[in-house]
Motif scaffolding. Structure first.
Motif, PDB file in Angstrom:
ATOM      1  N   ALA A 135       7.590   7.014  11.731  1.00  0.00           N
ATOM      2  CA  ALA A 135       7.342   8.061  10.842  1.00  0.00           C
ATOM      3  C   ALA A 135       6.584   7.250   9.615  1.00  0.00           C
ATOM      4  O   ALA A 135       5.672   7.621   8.714  1.00  0.00           O
ATOM      5  CB  ALA A 135       8.731   9.345  10.121  1.00  0.00           C
ATOM      6  N   GLY A 136       7.776   6.122   9.189  1.00  0.00           N
ATOM      7  CA  GLY A 136       6.849   4.634   7.739  1.00  0.00           C
ATOM      8  C   GLY A 136       5.664   4.801   8.423  1.00  0.00           C
ATOM      9  O   GLY A 136       5.026   4.638   7.350  1.00  0.00           O
ATOM     10  N   VAL A 137       5.179   4.451   9.625  1.00  0.00           N
ATOM     11  CA  VAL A 137       3.861   3.943  10.363  1.00  0.00           C
ATOM     12  C   VAL A 137       3.011   5.080   9.787  1.00  0.00           C
ATOM     13  O   VAL A 137       1.446   5.116   9.729  1.00  0.00           O
ATOM     14  CB  VAL A 137       3.530   2.998  11.734  1.00  0.00           C
ATOM     15  CG1 VAL A 137       2.982   2.872  11.916  1.00  0.00           C
ATOM     16  CG2 VAL A 137       5.420   1.508  11.868  1.00  0.00           C
ATOM     17  N   VAL A 193       1.107  -0.994   0.023  1.00  0.00           N
ATOM     18  CA  VAL A 193       0.242  -0.525  -0.274  1.00  0.00           C
ATOM     19  C   VAL A 193       0.891   0.861   0.581  1.00  0.00           C
ATOM     20  O   VAL A 193       0.397   2.152  -0.421  1.00  0.00           O
ATOM     21  CB  VAL A 193      -1.054  -0.082   1.534  1.00  0.00           C
ATOM     22  CG1 VAL A 193      -1.853  -0.904   1.426  1.00  0.00           C
ATOM     23  CG2 VAL A 193      -0.433   0.267   1.832  1.00  0.00           C
ATOM     24  N   MET A 194       2.123   1.453   0.255  1.00  0.00           N
ATOM     25  CA  MET A 194       3.103   2.412   0.371  1.00  0.00           C
ATOM     26  C   MET A 194       4.043   1.754  -0.584  1.00  0.00           C
ATOM     27  O   MET A 194       5.180   1.424  -0.064  1.00  0.00           O
ATOM     28  CB  MET A 194       3.508   2.344   1.579  1.00  0.00           C
ATOM     29  CG  MET A 194       3.038   2.659   3.034  1.00  0.00           C
ATOM     30  SD  MET A 194       1.762   4.750   2.154  1.00  0.00           S
ATOM     31  CE  MET A 194       3.227   5.638   2.985  1.00  0.00           C
ATOM     32  N   PRO A 195       3.874   1.721  -2.463  1.00  0.00           N
ATOM     33  CA  PRO A 195       4.900   1.670  -3.302  1.00  0.00           C
ATOM     34  C   PRO A 195       5.933   2.822  -3.063  1.00  0.00           C
ATOM     35  O   PRO A 195       7.346   1.923  -3.532  1.00  0.00           O
ATOM     36  CB  PRO A 195       3.993   1.712  -4.140  1.00  0.00           C
ATOM     37  CG  PRO A 195       2.851   2.336  -4.250  1.00  0.00           C
ATOM     38  CD  PRO A 195       2.548   2.059  -2.786  1.00  0.00           C
ATOM     39  N   ASN A 196       6.068   3.444  -2.754  1.00  0.00           N
ATOM     40  CA  ASN A 196       7.168   4.661  -2.793  1.00  0.00           C
ATOM     41  C   ASN A 196       7.847   5.035  -1.471  1.00  0.00           C
ATOM     42  O   ASN A 196       8.748   5.315  -1.060  1.00  0.00           O
ATOM     43  CB  ASN A 196       6.653   6.175  -3.089  1.00  0.00           C
ATOM     44  CG  ASN A 196       5.680   6.197  -4.603  1.00  0.00           C
ATOM     45  OD1 ASN A 196       6.168   5.194  -5.345  1.00  0.00           O
ATOM     46  ND2 ASN A 196       4.871   6.271  -4.994  1.00  0.00           N
ATOM     47  N   ALA A 197       7.969   4.117  -0.549  1.00  0.00           N
ATOM     48  CA  ALA A 197       7.773   4.509   0.969  1.00  0.00           C
ATOM     49  C   ALA A 197       9.971   3.542   0.669  1.00  0.00           C
ATOM     50  O   ALA A 197      10.746   3.331  -0.066  1.00  0.00           O
ATOM     51  CB  ALA A 197       7.539   3.560   1.603  1.00  0.00           C
ATOM     52  N   ASP A 247      13.672   2.674   1.779  1.00  0.00           N
ATOM     53  CA  ASP A 247      14.014   1.000   1.915  1.00  0.00           C
ATOM     54  C   ASP A 247      13.342   1.072   3.778  1.00  0.00           C
ATOM     55  O   ASP A 247      14.214   1.695   4.565  1.00  0.00           O
ATOM     56  CB  ASP A 247      14.948   0.826   1.516  1.00  0.00           C
ATOM     57  CG  ASP A 247      15.252   0.382  -0.325  1.00  0.00           C
ATOM     58  OD1 ASP A 247      14.300   0.176  -0.554  1.00  0.00           O
ATOM     59  OD2 ASP A 247      16.218   1.190  -0.591  1.00  0.00           O
ATOM     60  N   GLY A 248      13.570  -0.433   4.201  1.00  0.00           N
ATOM     61  CA  GLY A 248      13.275  -0.496   5.364  1.00  0.00           C
ATOM     62  C   GLY A 248      11.662  -0.389   6.313  1.00  0.00           C
ATOM     63  O   GLY A 248      11.529  -0.047   7.081  1.00  0.00           O
ATOM     64  N   ALA A 267       6.952  -1.797  14.564  1.00  0.00           N
ATOM     65  CA  ALA A 267       6.846  -1.572  13.572  1.00  0.00           C
ATOM     66  C   ALA A 267       7.338  -0.067  14.379  1.00  0.00           C
ATOM     67  O   ALA A 267       8.348   0.737  13.539  1.00  0.00           O
ATOM     68  CB  ALA A 267       5.351  -1.381  12.406  1.00  0.00           C
ATOM     69  N   LEU A 268       6.520   0.777  14.941  1.00  0.00           N
ATOM     70  CA  LEU A 268       6.731   1.696  16.009  1.00  0.00           C
ATOM     71  C   LEU A 268       7.376   2.252  16.304  1.00  0.00           C
ATOM     72  O   LEU A 268       8.263   3.230  16.280  1.00  0.00           O
ATOM     73  CB  LEU A 268       5.658   2.431  16.051  1.00  0.00           C
ATOM     74  CG  LEU A 268       4.059   2.230  16.235  1.00  0.00           C
ATOM     75  CD1 LEU A 268       2.211   2.231  17.010  1.00  0.00           C
ATOM     76  CD2 LEU A 268       3.370   3.962  15.511  1.00  0.00           C
TER      77      LEU A 268
END
Length: 472
Positions: free
Chosen positions: A374-376, A333-337, A339-340, A368-369
């Motif tokens: 920030a990524g989450v 759901v986040m193709p542009n996230a 790496d990692g 994950a948090l």
């Protein structure tokens, strides 16, 4: 013999004594009973399919809408709040995400120029004829610096024009000026207000018609009558994170990432703090709610497509949705996230059981948090990627009637079949009525013949009885 006559005859005991009309109706119904039953069963099945497919589609759309609203303005929205609410109202521009905090110190609010005219006895007094020219720029009582990039406003004033006509002429230009007549204790005065901002000040020049003088009384230049300049225009002045900023308006969109301001007061020497809500504390609750909503949809869908008892067991739209849901956990759901960074719902703790239901693992979300908060957080926005965008796309695709592989496409197909079935039932009803009418007519004719035969038999019997009595 008519139907009414047949009924009367039956009532009087004439003819065969059989209810021919009722018999015709029963025979016609029996003739078409099988076909009517089959059509009724088909109709009931189609109605059930339409209702069930519509319910599942509606549930999914409601889920997507509620999730989006929660991210835009609920506990997932990274909305700003300000410590001193008398200084400014804060908001986030659509599609912009803010974080962290800012300090705000407002030293001056943006203001507009207010200029009055001379005193007249009433608003209906004539003012003379000619033209008014309004030039814009920075104005004080002592000086005027024209904004040469802005076209002066020219207003023609016809002979016989009143103070009210001047107001209408200025407002009719829609040039950011607001004019009206103020009825003061001294008399009627023209009031002209400009827009906020230092460069929105103005002066008024007049060119009189020599045959109808008087318009020059409305003119005003810097250095003229200072009492007529009630207030001057100015820019807002403020410090954001200690950096001096100005704005022609008190409404300042996008002043910083995720932050818009509407200045309402000053706090010179006493900065206030603007902070953004952190959605981290709500993420566990949101994931649990997402899991629950998905399970409700899956449960309804599982029953609908059951191979033995499900009304939608062979429905393409329902089965396609089931396939989409079964792959939701591993869907990127986040193709542009970077790496990692987390990219799937599975990385946030959403797991899928063997029966297709969902389960939430809070420990996975916690990990994950800790690794990438920030990524989450980026996955819980209303941007073009993320959890909401994915659910919303699924909901929208299942609402497209033009797609035969969607629930809406299935509903459209069933509705079309229902329309055809209704037409078939109408034709069958017409055929049944035609058969009934035909039978009533034939039975009535037969009944008449029976009645005639019975009459002849009765006559012969009476003659025989007479003969027998004479023989005695």
């Amino acid at each position: 013999m008519s139907i009414a006559t047949s009924s009367i005859a039956t009532t009087l005991g004439i003819g065969s004594g059989v209810d021919m009309t009722g018999l015709a109706e029963q025979l016609a119904e029996a003739q078409f009973a099988g076909r009517n039953e089959r059509l009724a069963t088909k109709s009931e099945t189609l109605e059930q399919r339409i209702s069930l497919a519509g319910s599942i589609r509606s549930s999914f759309s409601t889920f997507a809408s509620a999730l989006g609203e929660r991210m835009r303005s609920g506990d997932l929205a990274p909305l700003p709040n300000i410590g001193n609410t008398s200084v400014a109202a804060v908001s986030s521009p659509l599609g912009s995400i803010g974080k962290g905090s800012y300090s705000l110190e407002v030293t001056k609010l943006a203001s507009n120029q207010v200029l009055t005219g001379p005193v007249y006895a009433s608003a209906d007094d004539t003012v003379g004829a000619g033209s008014l020219t309004i030039r814009f720029g920075s104005v004080t009582n002592a000086a005027f610096a024209e904004d040469t990039g802005r076209t002066p406003l020219s207003i023609d004033i016809a002979a016989g024009a009143t103070l009210k006509d001047v107001v209408s002429a200025i407002n009719g230009k829609n040039a950011g000026l607001n004019a009206y007549v103020a009825q003061t204790s001294a008399g009627a005065q023209l009031v002209v207000k400009g827009a906020d901002g230092a460069q929105n000040g103005f002066v008024i020049e007049a060119a009189e018609d020599g045959a109808d003088p008087g318009l020059s009384a409305l003119a005003w230049q810097a250095g003229g009558d200072p009492a007529r300049l009630v207030s001057t225009s100015a820019d807002a002045e403020f410090l954001l994170d200690g950096l001096a900023r100005t704005s022609a308006s008190n409404t300042i969109p996008g002043v910083a990432p995720g932050l818009s301001l509407t200045l309402t007061g000053t706090n010179a020497g006493a900065p206030t703090t603007i902070r953004f809500n952190s959605p981290d504390s709500a993420l566990s609750s949101v994931m649990q709610d997402i899991t629950g909503a998905l399970n409700e949809i899956v449960s309804e869908l599982r029953s609908a497509i059951d191979p033995l008892t499900g009304p939608l067991s062979r429905d393409a739209g329902a089965r396609a949705l089931r396939s989409e849901l079964s792959a939701l956990g591993s869907l990127v759901v986040m193709p542009n996230a970077p790496d990692g960074a987390p990219r799937t719902l599975a990385e946030l703790g959403l797991a899928i059981e063997r029966d297709g239901s969902f389960r939430f693992d809070n420990d996975t979300l916690t990990d994950a948090l800790e690794r990438d908060p920030a990524g989450v957080a980026a996955m819980f926005t209303t941007g073009i990627n993320g959890i909401y965008a994915t659910i919303d796309r699924m909901a929208r695709s299942n609402s497209m009637a033009s797609d035969p592989g969607s629930l809406a496409g299935s509903i459209a197909r069933y509705e079309k079949q229902t329309d055809q079935l209704n037409r078939d039932m109408e034709k069958l009803a017409e055929k049944q009525e035609a058969l009934r009418s035909s039978m009533v007519a034939r039975f009535a004719s037969a009944d008449a013949r029976v009645a005639a035969s019975q009459s002849t038999l009765s006559f012969l019997q009476s003659q025989i009885d007479i003969w027998n009595s004479q023989g005695d």
